[in-house]
Design a protein around this motif. Structure first.
Motif, PDB file in Angstrom:
ATOM      1  N   LEU A  58      -3.668  -1.168  52.256  1.00  0.00           N
ATOM      2  CA  LEU A  58      -3.077  -0.249  51.281  1.00  0.00           C
ATOM      3  C   LEU A  58      -1.644  -0.647  50.932  1.00  0.00           C
ATOM      4  O   LEU A  58      -1.245  -0.611  49.760  1.00  0.00           O
ATOM      5  N   SER A  59      -0.861  -1.036  51.940  1.00  0.00           N
ATOM      6  CA  SER A  59       0.526  -1.420  51.658  1.00  0.00           C
ATOM      7  C   SER A  59       0.585  -2.727  50.875  1.00  0.00           C
ATOM      8  O   SER A  59       1.449  -2.906  50.020  1.00  0.00           O
ATOM      9  N   PHE A  60      -0.351  -3.652  51.137  1.00  0.00           N
ATOM     10  CA  PHE A  60      -0.430  -4.901  50.377  1.00  0.00           C
ATOM     11  C   PHE A  60      -0.701  -4.613  48.904  1.00  0.00           C
ATOM     12  O   PHE A  60      -0.038  -5.157  48.020  1.00  0.00           O
ATOM     13  N   LEU A  61      -1.671  -3.744  48.630  1.00  0.00           N
ATOM     14  CA  LEU A  61      -1.983  -3.389  47.242  1.00  0.00           C
ATOM     15  C   LEU A  61      -0.805  -2.684  46.569  1.00  0.00           C
ATOM     16  O   LEU A  61      -0.520  -2.935  45.395  1.00  0.00           O
ATOM     17  N   ALA A  62      -0.118  -1.833  47.300  1.00  0.00           N
ATOM     18  CA  ALA A  62       1.061  -1.168  46.734  1.00  0.00           C
ATOM     19  C   ALA A  62       2.154  -2.187  46.437  1.00  0.00           C
ATOM     20  O   ALA A  62       2.782  -2.141  45.370  1.00  0.00           O
ATOM     21  N   GLY A  63       2.388  -3.116  47.359  1.00  0.00           N
ATOM     22  CA  GLY A  63       3.384  -4.168  47.135  1.00  0.00           C
ATOM     23  C   GLY A  63       3.024  -5.034  45.937  1.00  0.00           C
ATOM     24  O   GLY A  63       3.884  -5.390  45.129  1.00  0.00           O
ATOM     25  N   CYS A  64       1.734  -5.376  45.811  1.00  0.00           N
ATOM     26  CA  CYS A  64       1.268  -6.159  44.655  1.00  0.00           C
ATOM     27  C   CYS A  64       1.504  -5.396  43.357  1.00  0.00           C
ATOM     28  O   CYS A  64       1.919  -5.980  42.352  1.00  0.00           O
ATOM     29  N   THR A  65       1.249  -4.100  43.380  1.00  0.00           N
ATOM     30  CA  THR A  65       1.434  -3.287  42.183  1.00  0.00           C
ATOM     31  C   THR A  65       2.906  -3.219  41.797  1.00  0.00           C
ATOM     32  O   THR A  65       3.257  -3.365  40.620  1.00  0.00           O
ATOM     33  N   VAL A  66       3.777  -3.018  42.773  1.00  0.00           N
ATOM     34  CA  VAL A  66       5.222  -3.006  42.504  1.00  0.00           C
ATOM     35  C   VAL A  66       5.655  -4.360  41.931  1.00  0.00           C
ATOM     36  O   VAL A  66       6.394  -4.420  40.938  1.00  0.00           O
ATOM     37  N   ALA A  67       5.191  -5.451  42.531  1.00  0.00           N
ATOM     38  CA  ALA A  67       5.561  -6.786  42.051  1.00  0.00           C
ATOM     39  C   ALA A  67       5.019  -7.035  40.649  1.00  0.00           C
ATOM     40  O   ALA A  67       5.716  -7.588  39.791  1.00  0.00           O
ATOM     41  N   TYR A  68       3.781  -6.638  40.401  1.00  0.00           N
ATOM     42  CA  TYR A  68       3.191  -6.845  39.075  1.00  0.00           C
ATOM     43  C   TYR A  68       3.981  -6.079  38.011  1.00  0.00           C
ATOM     44  O   TYR A  68       4.353  -6.636  36.982  1.00  0.00           O
ATOM     45  N   LEU A  69       4.222  -4.800  38.272  1.00  0.00           N
ATOM     46  CA  LEU A  69       4.946  -3.987  37.294  1.00  0.00           C
ATOM     47  C   LEU A  69       6.366  -4.490  37.095  1.00  0.00           C
ATOM     48  O   LEU A  69       6.862  -4.544  35.959  1.00  0.00           O
ATOM     49  N   GLY A  70       7.027  -4.879  38.188  1.00  0.00           N
ATOM     50  CA  GLY A  70       8.386  -5.411  38.070  1.00  0.00           C
ATOM     51  C   GLY A  70       8.434  -6.698  37.262  1.00  0.00           C
ATOM     52  O   GLY A  70       9.323  -6.896  36.428  1.00  0.00           O
ATOM     53  N   ASN A  71       7.468  -7.575  37.490  1.00  0.00           N
ATOM     54  CA  ASN A  71       7.429  -8.821  36.733  1.00  0.00           C
ATOM     55  C   ASN A  71       7.007  -8.581  35.286  1.00  0.00           C
ATOM     56  O   ASN A  71       7.557  -9.176  34.363  1.00  0.00           O
ATOM     57  N   ALA A  72       6.034  -7.698  35.072  1.00  0.00           N
ATOM     58  CA  ALA A  72       5.546  -7.425  33.715  1.00  0.00           C
ATOM     59  C   ALA A  72       6.605  -6.738  32.862  1.00  0.00           C
ATOM     60  O   ALA A  72       6.726  -7.016  31.669  1.00  0.00           O
ATOM     61  N   ARG A  73       7.385  -5.859  33.461  1.00  0.00           N
ATOM     62  CA  ARG A  73       8.380  -5.100  32.698  1.00  0.00           C
ATOM     63  C   ARG A  73       9.770  -5.706  32.777  1.00  0.00           C
ATOM     64  O   ARG A  73      10.664  -5.271  32.060  1.00  0.00           O
ATOM     65  N   GLY A  74       9.942  -6.691  33.658  1.00  0.00           N
ATOM     66  CA  GLY A  74      11.256  -7.306  33.813  1.00  0.00           C
ATOM     67  C   GLY A  74      11.215  -8.798  33.569  1.00  0.00           C
ATOM     68  O   GLY A  74      11.406  -9.263  32.449  1.00  0.00           O
ATOM     69  N   THR A  75      10.935  -9.544  34.603  1.00  0.00           N
ATOM     70  CA  THR A  75      10.995 -11.003  34.549  1.00  0.00           C
ATOM     71  C   THR A  75      10.195 -11.598  33.396  1.00  0.00           C
ATOM     72  O   THR A  75      10.666 -12.493  32.704  1.00  0.00           O
ATOM     73  N   TYR A  76       8.988 -11.121  33.196  1.00  0.00           N
ATOM     74  CA  TYR A  76       8.092 -11.681  32.170  1.00  0.00           C
ATOM     75  C   TYR A  76       7.773 -10.659  31.094  1.00  0.00           C
ATOM     76  O   TYR A  76       6.652 -10.590  30.600  1.00  0.00           O
ATOM     77  N   ARG A  77       8.749  -9.863  30.711  1.00  0.00           N
ATOM     78  CA  ARG A  77       8.524  -8.765  29.773  1.00  0.00           C
ATOM     79  C   ARG A  77       8.069  -9.229  28.394  1.00  0.00           C
ATOM     80  O   ARG A  77       7.527  -8.446  27.632  1.00  0.00           O
ATOM     81  N   HIS A  78       8.265 -10.492  28.060  1.00  0.00           N
ATOM     82  CA  HIS A  78       7.876 -10.982  26.737  1.00  0.00           C
ATOM     83  C   HIS A  78       6.422 -11.446  26.685  1.00  0.00           C
ATOM     84  O   HIS A  78       5.920 -11.761  25.616  1.00  0.00           O
ATOM     85  N   ALA A  79       5.750 -11.489  27.822  1.00  0.00           N
ATOM     86  CA  ALA A  79       4.346 -11.919  27.840  1.00  0.00           C
ATOM     87  C   ALA A  79       3.467 -10.816  27.253  1.00  0.00           C
ATOM     88  O   ALA A  79       3.729  -9.625  27.447  1.00  0.00           O
ATOM     89  N   ARG A  80       2.449 -11.226  26.560  1.00  0.00           N
ATOM     90  CA  ARG A  80       1.495 -10.262  25.998  1.00  0.00           C
ATOM     91  C   ARG A  80       0.359 -10.074  27.005  1.00  0.00           C
ATOM     92  O   ARG A  80      -0.370 -11.008  27.290  1.00  0.00           O
ATOM     93  N   LEU A  81       0.245  -8.870  27.519  1.00  0.00           N
ATOM     94  CA  LEU A  81      -0.778  -8.569  28.514  1.00  0.00           C
ATOM     95  C   LEU A  81      -1.700  -7.477  27.986  1.00  0.00           C
ATOM     96  O   LEU A  81      -1.250  -6.563  27.305  1.00  0.00           O
ATOM     97  N   SER A  82      -2.965  -7.576  28.350  1.00  0.00           N
ATOM     98  CA  SER A  82      -3.889  -6.512  27.965  1.00  0.00           C
ATOM     99  C   SER A  82      -4.988  -6.394  29.008  1.00  0.00           C
ATOM    100  O   SER A  82      -5.441  -7.389  29.574  1.00  0.00           O
ATOM    101  N   GLY A  83      -5.381  -5.169  29.272  1.00  0.00           N
ATOM    102  CA  GLY A  83      -6.467  -4.919  30.206  1.00  0.00           C
ATOM    103  C   GLY A  83      -6.080  -5.130  31.653  1.00  0.00           C
ATOM    104  O   GLY A  83      -4.911  -5.282  32.001  1.00  0.00           O
ATOM    105  N   MET A  84      -7.090  -5.156  32.490  1.00  0.00           N
ATOM    106  CA  MET A  84      -6.894  -5.282  33.940  1.00  0.00           C
ATOM    107  C   MET A  84      -6.914  -6.734  34.421  1.00  0.00           C
ATOM    108  O   MET A  84      -6.573  -7.007  35.553  1.00  0.00           O
ATOM    109  N   ARG A  85      -7.329  -7.680  33.578  1.00  0.00           N
ATOM    110  CA  ARG A  85      -7.444  -9.066  34.004  1.00  0.00           C
ATOM    111  C   ARG A  85      -6.125  -9.628  34.556  1.00  0.00           C
ATOM    112  O   ARG A  85      -6.129 -10.232  35.619  1.00  0.00           O
TER     113      ARG A  85
END
Length: 156
Positions: A58-85
């Motif tokens: 559970l903590s691994f999945l939470a850490g992955c989610t925090v990292a994904y959201l942080g990278n998607a909204r910060g570091t790589y905010r210009h990338a076009r993402l769609s869906g769960m893939r």
């Protein structure tokens, strides 16, 4: 006399270089995700009294989610993402990183016979973490947030 502009770097060279801002952003997000993972794991093992594998999963999945959201909204905010893939690929990249850490520990402990706590810490938490971080950075940048014109761009 008019100053001549510097010739542009070839696209292939520019695409292969990593801007410092990208590295710093990735590292900052990684530290935040690590803190979330560690904090949740401690809470799930302590007050919640979950077994260690459930708590770590559970903590691994939470850490992955925090990292994904942080990278998607910060570091790589210009990338076009769609869906769960993209998230699924991100979790897979992070699982591969975790396996690298376990493999380093297993090789050192069982293969080389280096069984002290210090050897386990160095192989798993130092060498394994360093190799896993390189893998995670490469995988995150090339497999998850690979939008055209974003990876290796100097703008942002």
């Amino acid at each position: 006399m008019t100053a001549r502009p510097h010739p542009a770097r070839p696209h292939s060279l520019r695409a292969s270089l990593t801007p410092p801002r990208e590295l710093v952003g990735f590292a900052a997000v990684g530290l935040l995700a690590y803190a979330a993972d560690l904090t949740l794991f401690s809470c799930l093992r302590g007050p919640a009294a979950l077994d260690p594998l459930t708590a770590k999963s559970l903590s691994f999945l939470a850490g992955c989610t925090v990292a994904y959201l942080g990278n998607a909204r910060g570091t790589y905010r210009h990338a076009r993402l769609s869906g769960m893939r993209p998230y699924a690929v991100f979790v897979a990249v992070n699982l591969a990183g975790a396996l690298v850490q376990l493999l380093c520990l297993a090789v050192s402990h069982y293969g080389l016979g280096l069984t002290s706590q210090r050897a386990d810490t160095v192989s798993g938490a130092v060498v394994g973490m360093a190799l896993a971080t390189v893998l995670r950075f490469w995988g995150t940048r090339t497999l998850v947030f690979r939008a055209e014109g974003r990876v290796g761009s100097w703008s942002g």
